[in-house]
Design a protein around this motif. Structure first.
Motif, mmCIF file in Angstrom:
data_model
loop_
_atom_site.group_PDB
_atom_site.id
_atom_site.type_symbol
_atom_site.label_atom_id
_atom_site.label_comp_id
_atom_site.label_asym_id
_atom_site.label_seq_id
_atom_site.Cartn_x
_atom_site.Cartn_y
_atom_site.Cartn_z
ATOM 1 N N ARG A 101 0.833 -1.210 0.000
ATOM 2 C CA ARG A 101 0.000 0.000 0.000
ATOM 3 C C ARG A 101 0.863 1.253 0.000
ATOM 4 O O ARG A 101 2.043 1.219 0.319
ATOM 5 C CB ARG A 101 -0.893 0.026 1.233
ATOM 6 C CG ARG A 101 -2.003 -0.963 1.220
ATOM 7 C CD ARG A 101 -2.941 -0.710 2.371
ATOM 8 N NE ARG A 101 -2.212 -0.462 3.601
ATOM 9 C CZ ARG A 101 -2.515 -0.994 4.774
ATOM 10 N NH1 ARG A 101 -3.547 -1.773 4.903
ATOM 11 N NH2 ARG A 101 -1.806 -0.713 5.841
ATOM 12 N N THR A 102 0.231 2.383 -0.281
ATOM 13 C CA THR A 102 0.929 3.668 -0.265
ATOM 14 C C THR A 102 0.852 4.353 1.090
ATOM 15 O O THR A 102 1.218 5.510 1.227
ATOM 16 C CB THR A 102 0.346 4.613 -1.335
ATOM 17 O OG1 THR A 102 -1.045 4.801 -1.068
ATOM 18 C CG2 THR A 102 0.557 4.039 -2.731
ATOM 19 N N CYS A 117 2.186 8.333 4.773
ATOM 20 C CA CYS A 117 1.625 8.205 3.428
ATOM 21 C C CYS A 117 2.652 8.630 2.399
ATOM 22 O O CYS A 117 3.254 9.704 2.523
ATOM 23 C CB CYS A 117 0.391 9.090 3.289
ATOM 24 S SG CYS A 117 -0.877 8.801 4.533
ATOM 25 N N ALA A 118 2.843 7.799 1.373
ATOM 26 C CA ALA A 118 3.768 8.147 0.302
ATOM 27 C C ALA A 118 3.223 9.322 -0.491
ATOM 28 O O ALA A 118 2.019 9.395 -0.759
ATOM 29 C CB ALA A 118 3.984 6.947 -0.611
#
Length: 119
Positions: A101-102, A117-118
């Motif tokens: 996931r990001t 969070c990216a």
């Protein structure tokens, strides 16, 4: 036209100075104040404030009977590097199952959920 603007996001916790220090380590902010109320001034961002809450009980994630109320999303350039720093500062992983996931979910030292969070 707005009636108000956000002055600060306030987190209840057992030790305001310690929790402000944790988030200062993640965001590069400056801790200001002592005692029952401490501010974290974040360059280019909102003020986070930390308020002493006697009898504080941390939220559980995910759990409807101990709702998290809110969480912070912190954007980062490198999830793996940010995770390493967050864990070294005292974060605890809450949802480490899906590494593709990001975003990744953690609890701060007082138990508040937050996400890295990216960008």
């Amino acid at each position: 036209m707005s009636v108000a603007k956000v002055g600060a996001v306030v987190l209840d916790c057992p030790d305001p100075r310690a929790l402000a220090g944790f988030y200062a380590g993640l965001t590069g902010g400056t801790v200001e104040g002592e005692g029952d109320w401490v501010d974290l001034r974040i360059p280019g961002g909102p003020t986070l404030a930390f308020q002493a809450a006697p009898g504080y009980v941390p939220p559980r994630w995910p759990a409807a009977d101990h709702s998290q109320q809110f969480h912070l999303d912190l954007t980062v350039d490198d999830l793996d590097a940010a995770e390493k720093e967050a864990l070294a500062l005292g974060a605890r992983p809450l949802d480490a199952d899906d590494r593709a996931r990001t975003f990744r979910v953690y609890a701060d030292p007082a138990g508040h959920p937050f996400c890295l969070c990216a960008c």
